[in-house]
Design a protein around this motif. Structure first.
Motif, PDB file in Angstrom:
ATOM      1  N   ASP A   1       0.843  -1.185   0.000  1.00  0.00           N
ATOM      2  CA  ASP A   1       0.000   0.000   0.000  1.00  0.00           C
ATOM      3  C   ASP A   1       0.887   1.246   0.000  1.00  0.00           C
ATOM      4  O   ASP A   1       1.759   1.387   0.863  1.00  0.00           O
ATOM      5  N   LEU A   2       0.685   2.144  -0.932  1.00  0.00           N
ATOM      6  CA  LEU A   2       1.454   3.371  -1.073  1.00  0.00           C
ATOM      7  C   LEU A   2       1.113   4.351   0.048  1.00  0.00           C
ATOM      8  O   LEU A   2      -0.054   4.629   0.302  1.00  0.00           O
ATOM      9  N   LYS A   3       2.126   4.849   0.728  1.00  0.00           N
ATOM     10  CA  LYS A   3       1.956   5.864   1.772  1.00  0.00           C
ATOM     11  C   LYS A   3       2.551   7.171   1.278  1.00  0.00           C
ATOM     12  O   LYS A   3       3.680   7.209   0.792  1.00  0.00           O
ATOM     13  N   ILE A   4       1.795   8.236   1.399  1.00  0.00           N
ATOM     14  CA  ILE A   4       2.243   9.547   0.928  1.00  0.00           C
ATOM     15  C   ILE A   4       2.631  10.399   2.132  1.00  0.00           C
ATOM     16  O   ILE A   4       1.846  10.555   3.073  1.00  0.00           O
ATOM     17  N   VAL A   5       3.855  10.952   2.095  1.00  0.00           N
ATOM     18  CA  VAL A   5       4.351  11.821   3.156  1.00  0.00           C
ATOM     19  C   VAL A   5       4.649  13.185   2.545  1.00  0.00           C
ATOM     20  O   VAL A   5       5.350  13.284   1.534  1.00  0.00           O
ATOM     21  N   LEU A   6       4.131  14.238   3.161  1.00  0.00           N
ATOM     22  CA  LEU A   6       4.369  15.611   2.727  1.00  0.00           C
ATOM     23  C   LEU A   6       5.232  16.280   3.780  1.00  0.00           C
ATOM     24  O   LEU A   6       4.883  16.281   4.963  1.00  0.00           O
ATOM     25  N   ILE A   7       6.380  16.829   3.359  1.00  0.00           N
ATOM     26  CA  ILE A   7       7.287  17.496   4.283  1.00  0.00           C
ATOM     27  C   ILE A   7       7.318  18.982   3.929  1.00  0.00           C
ATOM     28  O   ILE A   7       7.607  19.353   2.790  1.00  0.00           O
ATOM     29  N   LEU A   8       7.017  19.805   4.926  1.00  0.00           N
ATOM     30  CA  LEU A   8       6.901  21.247   4.738  1.00  0.00           C
ATOM     31  C   LEU A   8       7.750  21.992   5.755  1.00  0.00           C
ATOM     32  O   LEU A   8       8.101  21.440   6.792  1.00  0.00           O
ATOM     33  N   HIS A   9       7.987  23.241   5.496  1.00  0.00           N
ATOM     34  CA  HIS A   9       8.610  24.088   6.519  1.00  0.00           C
ATOM     35  C   HIS A   9       7.519  24.634   7.442  1.00  0.00           C
ATOM     36  O   HIS A   9       7.529  24.408   8.635  1.00  0.00           O
ATOM     37  N   GLY A  10       6.569  25.350   6.866  1.00  0.00           N
ATOM     38  CA  GLY A  10       5.505  25.964   7.652  1.00  0.00           C
ATOM     39  C   GLY A  10       4.294  25.057   7.793  1.00  0.00           C
ATOM     40  O   GLY A  10       4.034  24.214   6.943  1.00  0.00           O
ATOM     41  N   PRO A  11       3.527  25.219   8.855  1.00  0.00           N
ATOM     42  CA  PRO A  11       2.371  24.368   9.110  1.00  0.00           C
ATOM     43  C   PRO A  11       1.125  24.821   8.351  1.00  0.00           C
ATOM     44  O   PRO A  11       1.021  25.977   7.932  1.00  0.00           O
ATOM     45  N   PRO A  12       0.144  23.913   8.213  1.00  0.00           N
ATOM     46  CA  PRO A  12      -1.133  24.294   7.625  1.00  0.00           C
ATOM     47  C   PRO A  12      -1.948  25.138   8.612  1.00  0.00           C
ATOM     48  O   PRO A  12      -1.799  25.014   9.832  1.00  0.00           O
ATOM     49  N   HIS A  13      -2.805  25.971   8.078  1.00  0.00           N
ATOM     50  CA  HIS A  13      -3.628  26.905   8.859  1.00  0.00           C
ATOM     51  C   HIS A  13      -4.687  26.193   9.707  1.00  0.00           C
ATOM     52  O   HIS A  13      -5.209  25.154   9.336  1.00  0.00           O
ATOM     53  N   ASN A  14      -4.993  26.793  10.838  1.00  0.00           N
ATOM     54  CA  ASN A  14      -6.087  26.394  11.725  1.00  0.00           C
ATOM     55  C   ASN A  14      -5.927  24.962  12.251  1.00  0.00           C
ATOM     56  O   ASN A  14      -6.841  24.149  12.177  1.00  0.00           O
ATOM     57  N   THR A  15      -4.739  24.675  12.762  1.00  0.00           N
ATOM     58  CA  THR A  15      -4.437  23.370  13.347  1.00  0.00           C
ATOM     59  C   THR A  15      -3.735  23.587  14.685  1.00  0.00           C
ATOM     60  O   THR A  15      -3.389  24.728  15.038  1.00  0.00           O
ATOM     61  N   LEU A  16      -3.504  22.518  15.402  1.00  0.00           N
ATOM     62  CA  LEU A  16      -2.765  22.622  16.661  1.00  0.00           C
ATOM     63  C   LEU A  16      -1.293  22.949  16.441  1.00  0.00           C
ATOM     64  O   LEU A  16      -0.621  23.435  17.350  1.00  0.00           O
ATOM     65  N   VAL A  17      -0.789  22.686  15.237  1.00  0.00           N
ATOM     66  CA  VAL A  17       0.628  22.934  14.962  1.00  0.00           C
ATOM     67  C   VAL A  17       0.917  24.334  14.420  1.00  0.00           C
ATOM     68  O   VAL A  17       2.065  24.681  14.188  1.00  0.00           O
ATOM     69  N   ASP A  18      -0.124  25.158  14.241  1.00  0.00           N
ATOM     70  CA  ASP A  18       0.107  26.521  13.756  1.00  0.00           C
ATOM     71  C   ASP A  18      -0.363  27.583  14.748  1.00  0.00           C
ATOM     72  O   ASP A  18      -0.286  28.768  14.471  1.00  0.00           O
ATOM     73  N   GLU A  19      -0.818  27.164  15.907  1.00  0.00           N
ATOM     74  CA  GLU A  19      -1.366  28.130  16.869  1.00  0.00           C
ATOM     75  C   GLU A  19      -0.271  28.657  17.793  1.00  0.00           C
ATOM     76  O   GLU A  19       0.431  27.899  18.456  1.00  0.00           O
ATOM     77  N   ILE A  20      -0.126  29.962  17.802  1.00  0.00           N
ATOM     78  CA  ILE A  20       0.867  30.605  18.656  1.00  0.00           C
ATOM     79  C   ILE A  20       0.230  31.852  19.266  1.00  0.00           C
ATOM     80  O   ILE A  20      -0.369  32.662  18.553  1.00  0.00           O
ATOM     81  N   TYR A  21       0.298  31.932  20.575  1.00  0.00           N
ATOM     82  CA  TYR A  21      -0.270  33.061  21.321  1.00  0.00           C
ATOM     83  C   TYR A  21      -1.742  33.291  20.984  1.00  0.00           C
ATOM     84  O   TYR A  21      -2.196  34.422  20.820  1.00  0.00           O
ATOM     85  N   GLY A  22      -2.484  32.193  20.804  1.00  0.00           N
ATOM     86  CA  GLY A  22      -3.917  32.280  20.550  1.00  0.00           C
ATOM     87  C   GLY A  22      -4.309  32.599  19.118  1.00  0.00           C
ATOM     88  O   GLY A  22      -5.486  32.779  18.822  1.00  0.00           O
TER      89      GLY A  22
END
Length: 74
Positions: A1-22
């Motif tokens: 089964d093919l697994k796709i991995v996307l590697i980025l510098h900046g995070p996607p919007h409106n996620t737990l990984v892009d929230e800073i100071y609210g």
């Protein structure tokens, strides 16, 4: 089964990984790409304060592994 991995510098919007100071400071185009193409894993960084955080968008797991990195089994 093919697994796709996307590697980025900046995070996607409106996620737990892009929230800073609210505020969500991630990239909206990246979020749209993830929703449309549904990679299995998305690895991003840029925001040091969200190190170790994880968020799920559909079937896509988005993580910020931080400066220490992380082992991930697909």
């Amino acid at each position: 089964d093919l697994k796709i991995v996307l590697i980025l510098h900046g995070p996607p919007h409106n996620t737990l990984v892009d929230e800073i100071y609210g505020r969500h400071v991630g990239n909206k185009s990246t979020k749209k790409f993830i929703v449309r193409h549904r990679p299995h894993l998305v690895i991003c960084g840029h925001i040091h304060e969200t190190e170790g955080k994880k968020h799920v968008i559909g079937r896509s797991t988005v993580i910020n592994p931080g400066y220490k990195g992380k082992f991930i089994q697909l």
